[in-house]
Design a protein around this motif. Structure first.
Motif, PDB file in Angstrom:
ATOM      1  N   ARG A  26       0.837  -1.206   0.000  1.00 30.16           N
ATOM      2  CA  ARG A  26       0.000   0.000   0.000  1.00 30.16           C
ATOM      3  C   ARG A  26       0.869   1.252   0.000  1.00 30.16           C
ATOM      4  O   ARG A  26       0.629   2.177  -0.771  1.00 30.16           O
ATOM      5  CB  ARG A  26      -0.930  -0.012   1.216  1.00 30.16           C
ATOM      6  N   LEU A  60      -0.600   7.755  -5.161  1.00 25.50           N
ATOM      7  CA  LEU A  60      -1.718   7.284  -4.339  1.00 25.50           C
ATOM      8  C   LEU A  60      -1.295   7.258  -2.876  1.00 25.50           C
ATOM      9  O   LEU A  60      -0.321   6.585  -2.522  1.00 25.50           O
ATOM     10  CB  LEU A  60      -2.157   5.884  -4.775  1.00 25.50           C
ATOM     11  N   GLN A  61      -2.049   7.974  -2.035  1.00 29.12           N
ATOM     12  CA  GLN A  61      -1.736   8.032  -0.608  1.00 29.12           C
ATOM     13  C   GLN A  61      -3.008   7.949   0.202  1.00 29.12           C
ATOM     14  O   GLN A  61      -4.103   8.198  -0.299  1.00 29.12           O
ATOM     15  CB  GLN A  61      -0.969   9.311  -0.297  1.00 29.12           C
ATOM     16  N   ARG A  90      -6.302   6.996   2.071  1.00 28.26           N
ATOM     17  CA  ARG A  90      -7.419   6.095   1.759  1.00 28.26           C
ATOM     18  C   ARG A  90      -7.410   5.654   0.295  1.00 28.26           C
ATOM     19  O   ARG A  90      -7.809   4.548  -0.029  1.00 28.26           O
ATOM     20  CB  ARG A  90      -8.758   6.744   2.107  1.00 28.26           C
ATOM     21  N   VAL A  91      -6.959   6.519  -0.577  1.00 29.96           N
ATOM     22  CA  VAL A  91      -6.899   6.172  -1.997  1.00 29.96           C
ATOM     23  C   VAL A  91      -5.900   5.025  -2.205  1.00 29.96           C
ATOM     24  O   VAL A  91      -6.174   4.078  -2.940  1.00 29.96           O
ATOM     25  CB  VAL A  91      -6.535   7.399  -2.861  1.00 29.96           C
ATOM     26  N   ALA A  92      -4.756   5.102  -1.536  1.00 29.11           N
ATOM     27  CA  ALA A  92      -3.768   4.024  -1.621  1.00 29.11           C
ATOM     28  C   ALA A  92      -4.323   2.737  -1.021  1.00 29.11           C
ATOM     29  O   ALA A  92      -4.114   1.651  -1.566  1.00 29.11           O
ATOM     30  CB  ALA A  92      -2.472   4.420  -0.921  1.00 29.11           C
ATOM     31  N   GLN A  93      -5.050   2.866   0.084  1.00 23.90           N
ATOM     32  CA  GLN A  93      -5.666   1.691   0.727  1.00 23.90           C
ATOM     33  C   GLN A  93      -6.638   1.016  -0.236  1.00 23.90           C
ATOM     34  O   GLN A  93      -6.601  -0.200  -0.429  1.00 23.90           O
ATOM     35  CB  GLN A  93      -6.393   2.112   2.010  1.00 23.90           C
ATOM     36  N   MET A  94      -7.495   1.802  -0.860  1.00 22.09           N
ATOM     37  CA  MET A  94      -8.467   1.250  -1.803  1.00 22.09           C
ATOM     38  C   MET A  94      -7.779   0.702  -3.058  1.00 22.09           C
ATOM     39  O   MET A  94      -8.163  -0.335  -3.586  1.00 22.09           O
ATOM     40  CB  MET A  94      -9.504   2.313  -2.194  1.00 22.09           C
ATOM     41  N   GLY A  95      -6.746   1.401  -3.529  1.00 26.14           N
ATOM     42  CA  GLY A  95      -6.007   0.941  -4.695  1.00 26.14           C
ATOM     43  C   GLY A  95      -5.329  -0.397  -4.437  1.00 26.14           C
ATOM     44  O   GLY A  95      -5.395  -1.310  -5.266  1.00 26.14           O
ATOM     45  N   THR A 106      -7.939  -3.097  -4.184  1.00 22.73           N
ATOM     46  CA  THR A 106      -8.490  -3.398  -5.510  1.00 22.73           C
ATOM     47  C   THR A 106      -7.531  -4.256  -6.324  1.00 22.73           C
ATOM     48  O   THR A 106      -7.948  -5.244  -6.943  1.00 22.73           O
ATOM     49  CB  THR A 106      -8.819  -2.094  -6.262  1.00 22.73           C
TER      50      THR A 106
END
Length: 130
Positions: A29, A37-38, A40-45, A48
């Protein structure tokens, strides 16, 4: 026979990728910061990527999934991974390791080759299914 090898080869490569990322999910992550990407966006990325890889690996081993579907999704993953590796190679020393298979290896011809292998297996399976 070609479709069989491509399908199960793709499944094995993706299963190994999932296991590597799951083993050190936090580091994977964090490595997405290289791509902007950092948080929450990194978490979701990260979630995914691992989920899609796992689903395609499961589909590759499934008796129900069609070769065409597995081939197309494998090709899409391979295109994404190859593009990511190309970006990392262009960035050079500034880029963080991708942790693609759980290792801290920096982008190299070897990591590019693994990404290209996913692409090649997806394309081979897709072509065999058409």
């Amino acid at each position: 026979m070609i479709a069989f090898v491509a399908r199960y080869g793709l499944g094995i490569v993706l299963a190994l990728a999932v296991l590597g990322k799951a083993r050190n999910f936090g580091a994977f992550r964090s490595s997405l910061a290289t791509f902007g990407l950092q948080g929450r966006v990194a978490q979701m990325g990260a979630f995914t990527v691992v989920t899609v890889e796992a689903l395609v690996a499961l589909a590759a081993f499934s008796l129900v999934a069609d070769d065409l579907v597995v081939g197309v999704t494998g090709t899409c993953l391979g295109l994404s991974f190859t593009a990511a590796q190309t970006y990392l190679l262009v960035m050079g020393e500034q880029a963080a390791p991708c942790l693609c298979f759980g290792s801290a290896e920096r982008a190299s011809a070897r990591t590019f080759g693994r990404a290209a292998l996913v692409l090649l297996l997806g394309l081979t399976l897709w072509g065999a299914a058409v």
